[in-house]
Design a protein around this motif. Structure first.
Motif, mmCIF file in Angstrom:
data_model
loop_
_atom_site.group_PDB
_atom_site.id
_atom_site.type_symbol
_atom_site.label_atom_id
_atom_site.label_comp_id
_atom_site.label_asym_id
_atom_site.label_seq_id
_atom_site.Cartn_x
_atom_site.Cartn_y
_atom_site.Cartn_z
ATOM 1 N N PRO A 1 9.330 -38.596 -0.058
ATOM 2 C CA PRO A 1 9.746 -38.858 -1.439
ATOM 3 C C PRO A 1 9.470 -37.656 -2.344
ATOM 4 O O PRO A 1 8.515 -36.903 -2.114
ATOM 5 N N GLY A 2 10.322 -37.484 -3.380
ATOM 6 C CA GLY A 2 10.223 -36.340 -4.272
ATOM 7 C C GLY A 2 8.877 -36.204 -4.957
ATOM 8 O O GLY A 2 8.432 -35.098 -5.240
ATOM 9 N N HIS A 3 8.208 -37.329 -5.218
ATOM 10 C CA HIS A 3 6.952 -37.252 -5.962
ATOM 11 C C HIS A 3 5.738 -37.048 -5.043
ATOM 12 O O HIS A 3 4.627 -36.858 -5.514
ATOM 13 N N ALA A 4 5.952 -37.094 -3.722
ATOM 14 C CA ALA A 4 4.821 -36.963 -2.795
ATOM 15 C C ALA A 4 4.386 -35.497 -2.711
ATOM 16 O O ALA A 4 5.166 -34.590 -3.009
ATOM 17 N N ALA A 5 3.130 -35.282 -2.308
ATOM 18 C CA ALA A 5 2.646 -33.905 -2.121
ATOM 19 C C ALA A 5 3.450 -33.272 -0.994
ATOM 20 O O ALA A 5 3.675 -33.911 0.035
ATOM 21 N N PRO A 6 3.913 -32.028 -1.186
ATOM 22 C CA PRO A 6 4.701 -31.410 -0.118
ATOM 23 C C PRO A 6 3.843 -31.188 1.130
ATOM 24 O O PRO A 6 2.653 -30.881 1.006
ATOM 25 N N PRO A 7 4.421 -31.363 2.284
ATOM 26 C CA PRO A 7 3.643 -31.201 3.519
ATOM 27 C C PRO A 7 3.529 -29.727 3.914
ATOM 28 O O PRO A 7 4.167 -28.864 3.309
ATOM 29 N N SER A 8 2.731 -29.486 4.919
ATOM 30 C CA SER A 8 2.652 -28.149 5.512
ATOM 31 C C SER A 8 3.309 -28.184 6.878
ATOM 32 O O SER A 8 3.395 -29.233 7.513
ATOM 33 N N LEU A 9 3.763 -27.023 7.282
ATOM 34 C CA LEU A 9 4.401 -26.897 8.593
ATOM 35 C C LEU A 9 3.402 -26.217 9.533
ATOM 36 O O LEU A 9 2.878 -25.147 9.205
ATOM 37 N N PRO A 10 3.117 -26.812 10.689
ATOM 38 C CA PRO A 10 2.178 -26.159 11.617
ATOM 39 C C PRO A 10 2.745 -24.828 12.116
ATOM 40 O O PRO A 10 3.955 -24.672 12.266
ATOM 41 N N ILE A 11 1.847 -23.884 12.361
ATOM 42 C CA ILE A 11 2.266 -22.592 12.922
ATOM 43 C C ILE A 11 1.284 -22.192 14.014
ATOM 44 O O ILE A 11 0.076 -22.437 13.891
ATOM 45 N N PHE A 12 1.838 -21.616 15.077
ATOM 46 C CA PHE A 12 1.035 -21.187 16.222
ATOM 47 C C PHE A 12 1.171 -19.678 16.397
ATOM 48 O O PHE A 12 2.216 -19.106 16.067
ATOM 49 N N ASP A 13 0.116 -19.064 16.946
ATOM 50 C CA ASP A 13 0.219 -17.636 17.274
ATOM 51 C C ASP A 13 1.252 -17.451 18.372
ATOM 52 O O ASP A 13 1.395 -18.310 19.252
ATOM 53 N N ASN A 14 1.935 -16.321 18.325
ATOM 54 C CA ASN A 14 2.873 -16.012 19.402
ATOM 55 C C ASN A 14 2.083 -15.632 20.654
ATOM 56 O O ASN A 14 0.923 -15.226 20.566
ATOM 57 N N ASP A 15 2.704 -15.821 21.807
ATOM 58 C CA ASP A 15 2.044 -15.518 23.074
ATOM 59 C C ASP A 15 3.150 -15.236 24.079
ATOM 60 O O ASP A 15 4.115 -16.008 24.160
ATOM 61 N N PRO A 16 3.044 -14.133 24.843
ATOM 62 C CA PRO A 16 4.089 -13.861 25.836
ATOM 63 C C PRO A 16 4.208 -14.978 26.871
ATOM 64 O O PRO A 16 5.272 -15.170 27.474
ATOM 65 N N ASP A 17 3.129 -15.718 27.079
ATOM 66 C CA ASP A 17 3.158 -16.876 27.973
ATOM 67 C C ASP A 17 3.397 -18.121 27.112
ATOM 68 O O ASP A 17 2.455 -18.675 26.525
#
Ligand SMILES: [Zn+2]
Length: 212
Positions: free
Chosen positions: A133-149
């Motif tokens: 909903p427009g009035h809700a606190a905006p969420p965060s998007l998870p982020i991970f470190d890059n890894d060749p594997d």
């Protein structure tokens, strides 16, 4: 995931191919990067083969794998190297029917502004597209470190799913790499890629207007 008729199964594959071409035209999966998959009845996953040019895929460029990543089709191609990310999502998100992984310029730029494993999303009306909903606190998007594997990134994704118990926006970033989203259907996964792209472009353009 709801059961699909043979017609819907066919339609989902056709949508996946359409969306791959659309992403290519947008510059989101250039240089054979990116990968797309759909989950069909019987835990059959159809995923783009490694190295295919996303602007000109056909059904012959899709492989079938099971939920553990075993290749069930007999074509002489390897599944995407990032298959493990798709499997991590299908294992933990029961309703996920499609997973799209794209390498967009903006997803790389905003990844530089994340901190403590999260990128705060801007409080825009577009968040409603995720059911927020427009009035809700905006969420965060998870982020991970890059890894060749990539399988090591997938393990961290699974760990996060166990911690969050499904209460997440339908996507995550990998630092200086790209965006992965899921949806109940290919149409919903496409919508989620577009929503995140809009939010990222807003963040990039806001920063550039502020001269940062
Ligand atoms: Zn990638």
């Amino acid at each position: 995931m709801t059961g699909q008729t043979p017609f819907e199964r066919d339609r989902w594959e056709a949508l996946l191919l359409d969306h791959a071409a659309h992403f290519y035209r947008n510059g989101w999966v250039v240089g054979t990067s990116g990968n797309l998959s759909v989950r069909l009845p019987g835990e059959e996953i159809r995923i783009t083969a490694s190295g295919g040019h996303k602007g000109a895929l056909s059904r012959g460029d899709l492989l079938t794998v099971d939920g553990d990543g075993r290749v069930l089709s007999d074509i002489l191609a390897r599944p995407s190297a990032e298959l493990s990310l798709h499997l991590a999502i299908y294992r933990h998100v029961a309703e996920a029917g499609a997973v799209y992984h794209v390498h967009t310029i903006e997803s790389n730029l905003v990844s530089m502004w994340a901190a403590n494993g999260e990128l705060p999303l801007p409080p825009l009306e577009m968040l409603k597209g995720f059911g927020i909903p427009g009035h809700a606190a905006p969420p965060s998007l998870p982020i991970f470190d890059n890894d060749p594997d990539v399988s090591r990134i997938a393990l961290q994704v699974e760990e996060l799913f166990r911690r969050k118990e499904g209460a997440m926006v339908p996507g995550f970033l990998i630092h200086l790499h790209g965006l992965t989203v899921w949806g109940k259907t290919p149409e919903e996964a496409l919508k989620h890629v577009e929503l995140f792209d809009f939010l990222f472009r807003f963040q990039v353009q806001s920063r550039s207007m502020e001269g940062r």
